[in-house]
Motif scaffolding. Sequence first.
Motif, PDB file in Angstrom:
ATOM      1  N   MET A 277       0.925  -1.094  -0.072  1.00 43.94           N
ATOM      2  CA  MET A 277       0.032  -0.097   0.002  1.00 43.94           C
ATOM      3  C   MET A 277       0.973   1.343  -0.066  1.00 43.94           C
ATOM      4  N   ASN A 278       0.377   2.306  -0.287  1.00 39.79           N
ATOM      5  CA  ASN A 278       0.946   3.705  -0.345  1.00 39.79           C
ATOM      6  C   ASN A 278       2.273   3.616  -1.157  1.00 39.79           C
ATOM      7  N   ASN A 279       2.260   2.837  -2.319  1.00 42.12           N
ATOM      8  CA  ASN A 279       3.389   2.938  -3.274  1.00 42.12           C
ATOM      9  C   ASN A 279       2.663   3.075  -4.592  1.00 42.12           C
ATOM     10  N   PRO A 280       3.445   4.203  -5.238  1.00 46.09           N
ATOM     11  CA  PRO A 280       2.649   4.917  -6.403  1.00 46.09           C
ATOM     12  C   PRO A 280       2.835   3.815  -7.611  1.00 46.09           C
ATOM     13  N   ILE A 281       3.497   2.768  -7.542  1.00 49.10           N
ATOM     14  CA  ILE A 281       3.880   1.969  -8.887  1.00 49.10           C
ATOM     15  C   ILE A 281       3.172   0.504  -8.376  1.00 49.10           C
ATOM     16  N   TYR A 282       3.361  -0.006  -7.393  1.00 44.89           N
ATOM     17  CA  TYR A 282       3.334  -1.397  -6.909  1.00 44.89           C
ATOM     18  C   TYR A 282       1.925  -1.452  -5.859  1.00 44.89           C
ATOM     19  N   ASN A 283       1.219  -0.656  -5.713  1.00 42.11           N
ATOM     20  CA  ASN A 283       0.196  -0.784  -4.893  1.00 42.11           C
ATOM     21  C   ASN A 283      -0.712  -1.960  -5.419  1.00 42.11           C
ATOM     22  N   THR A 284      -0.900  -2.721  -4.513  1.00 42.25           N
ATOM     23  CA  THR A 284      -1.625  -4.281  -4.979  1.00 42.25           C
ATOM     24  C   THR A 284      -3.167  -3.967  -4.458  1.00 42.25           C
ATOM     25  N   ASP A 285      -3.652  -2.973  -4.174  1.00 47.82           N
ATOM     26  CA  ASP A 285      -5.306  -2.867  -3.902  1.00 47.82           C
ATOM     27  C   ASP A 285      -5.877  -3.729  -2.954  1.00 47.82           C
ATOM     28  N   GLY A 286      -5.163  -4.037  -2.072  1.00 47.17           N
ATOM     29  CA  GLY A 286      -5.581  -4.833  -0.897  1.00 47.17           C
ATOM     30  C   GLY A 286      -5.367  -6.223  -1.281  1.00 47.17           C
ATOM     31  N   LEU A 287      -4.739  -6.798  -2.475  1.00 50.34           N
ATOM     32  CA  LEU A 287      -4.454  -8.042  -2.537  1.00 50.34           C
ATOM     33  C   LEU A 287      -3.042  -8.585  -2.221  1.00 50.34           C
ATOM     34  N   PRO A 288      -2.804  -9.654  -1.753  1.00 56.51           N
ATOM     35  CA  PRO A 288      -1.524 -10.477  -1.571  1.00 56.51           C
ATOM     36  C   PRO A 288      -0.604 -10.375  -2.933  1.00 56.51           C
ATOM     37  N   SER A 289       0.577 -10.155  -2.772  1.00 64.07           N
ATOM     38  CA  SER A 289       1.370 -10.326  -4.033  1.00 64.07           C
ATOM     39  C   SER A 289       1.380 -11.577  -4.657  1.00 64.07           C
ATOM     40  N   THR A 290       1.033 -12.625  -4.116  1.00 62.84           N
ATOM     41  CA  THR A 290       0.805 -13.953  -4.775  1.00 62.84           C
ATOM     42  C   THR A 290      -0.486 -14.068  -5.655  1.00 62.84           C
ATOM     43  N   ILE A 291      -1.358 -13.065  -5.651  1.00 59.29           N
ATOM     44  CA  ILE A 291      -2.342 -13.090  -6.714  1.00 59.29           C
ATOM     45  C   ILE A 291      -2.277 -11.369  -7.204  1.00 59.29           C
ATOM     46  N   SER A 292      -1.140 -10.815  -7.368  1.00 59.31           N
ATOM     47  CA  SER A 292      -1.203  -9.533  -7.911  1.00 59.31           C
ATOM     48  C   SER A 292      -0.169  -9.487  -9.038  1.00 59.31           C
ATOM     49  N   ASP A 293      -0.667  -9.169 -10.325  1.00 58.90           N
ATOM     50  CA  ASP A 293       0.093  -9.135 -11.495  1.00 58.90           C
ATOM     51  C   ASP A 293       1.115  -8.012 -11.491  1.00 58.90           C
ATOM     52  N   LYS A 294       0.661  -7.033 -10.486  1.00 58.87           N
ATOM     53  CA  LYS A 294       1.862  -5.694 -10.402  1.00 58.87           C
ATOM     54  C   LYS A 294       3.080  -6.237  -9.914  1.00 58.87           C
ATOM     55  N   GLU A 327      -5.710 -19.727  -5.748  1.00 57.43           N
ATOM     56  CA  GLU A 327      -4.695 -20.589  -6.416  1.00 57.43           C
ATOM     57  C   GLU A 327      -4.862 -20.220  -7.772  1.00 57.43           C
ATOM     58  N   LEU A 328      -6.115 -20.174  -8.677  1.00 55.71           N
ATOM     59  CA  LEU A 328      -6.109 -19.946  -9.689  1.00 55.71           C
ATOM     60  C   LEU A 328      -5.609 -18.570 -10.170  1.00 55.71           C
ATOM     61  N   ARG A 329      -5.827 -17.366  -9.232  1.00 52.90           N
ATOM     62  CA  ARG A 329      -5.501 -16.056  -9.247  1.00 52.90           C
ATOM     63  C   ARG A 329      -4.024 -15.954  -9.287  1.00 52.90           C
ATOM     64  N   SER A 330      -3.474 -16.849  -8.557  1.00 55.23           N
ATOM     65  CA  SER A 330      -1.948 -16.758  -8.453  1.00 55.23           C
ATOM     66  C   SER A 330      -1.057 -17.113  -9.748  1.00 55.23           C
ATOM     67  N   ILE A 331      -1.967 -18.092 -10.484  1.00 53.12           N
ATOM     68  CA  ILE A 331      -1.311 -18.403 -12.084  1.00 53.12           C
ATOM     69  C   ILE A 331      -1.632 -17.292 -12.883  1.00 53.12           C
ATOM     70  N   GLU A 332      -2.875 -16.733 -12.677  1.00 50.89           N
ATOM     71  CA  GLU A 332      -3.156 -15.625 -13.575  1.00 50.89           C
ATOM     72  C   GLU A 332      -2.283 -14.237 -13.514  1.00 50.89           C
TER      73      GLU A 332
END
Length: 382
Positions: A277-294, A327-332
């Motif tokens: 959070m509070n990162n101008p580039i890599y904010n994950t919008d509340g998602l864990p990094s494991t399911i964040s394409d950012k 799990e599916l979202r982590s692959i996505e």
Amino acid sequence: MTKHILFALGLGFATTACSQKTPVNTMKQESKVEKIEYKQDNFNLSDFLVENPFLELKVNEIYAGLDDTARVAQVIMPAIGKYGDEETTITNLVSSRKVGGLLLLNGSKDQCKTWVEKFNSINKEKNSLPFLYSADAEPTLFNRKIPGTEVVKKASEINSIEEVHKTAEIISKELKEIGINYNFSPVVDMSRNSTVGYRGFGKDPANIIPWSAAFIETSQKMDIIATAKHFPGHGLVSGDTHKALQVIDGDLQEVPTYPTLIKDGVLSIMVGHLAVMNNPIYNTDGLPSTISDKIVTNLLKDSLKFKGLIVTDAMNMGGVTNFKSAELRSIEAGCDITLMPQNTARTFSEIYTKFQADEVFNKRVEESSKKVIRMKICLGLI
């Protein structure tokens, strides 16, 4: 940290992920791929990250010869043992060809050997691809996770880089005797986590990169895949992702640990259940990094240019379990292996169904499945 890494961490990426729903007929048909005469057929781990047309041809030929069940299975790795699935459940999954590897969790050395022998036998009977067998064999946890192994010091008690090499040698030798080929080690988090402790090398932060690189080098020379974890950095996070999602607030201060390890050839990186959070580039919008394409695609794959296997932290941890179809979202998001699903049969079904119905997702799974196959070839399993 080099200027281009600083620059990469200071700019934003446009998210271009789409959700195309074009039906795809990917059911196995008669292969039209001609039999290839290979000029090189003896690959090793050092070949994985190197462009090699003969290796590419072999990967493509193997993938073309698989049905959709086997293709999807490559990206799924459940756990067996204490805190993992029951042996009967794993046996059913292996027999139905729904997994491409196993995490051996909290079993004795003899028990782990027995599991490897059993599941190798089933794979041979089913004509399935051999497994990646993994373990949390980091020095701090090794003897507790696999009782009956040669005793090594905890990572924080090691006093020299020579000791690091020796420790990696001992652990790798023990893993090879069992049949394990994939080590979720070393921990490269830069400081002590107040909840889960400090599992990195040495008491001096200056040791983290060179000593981790030494552990990786020795492990991979002994044909054991090494894994840097937990990306993008768990050391400065106060909470425990086993229990709940944790948050990196602001700058990704631990990401600069990774470029040197990537450049030196680490073959695997584990992504943690860490929101940004509070990162101008890599904010994950509340998602864990494991399911964040950012984090997985934009940062790790595109910015840091990592080409090895990307594995999630265990998907039954509290940091991710509240997210539907995680799990599916982590692959996505770009991960290659979804580790320790909450329900492996359900995970297989969800991934398989979307694999057959969605062209974009089909290609995403194909990319990861081929990377797993490539690793199996380079390990000499295929």
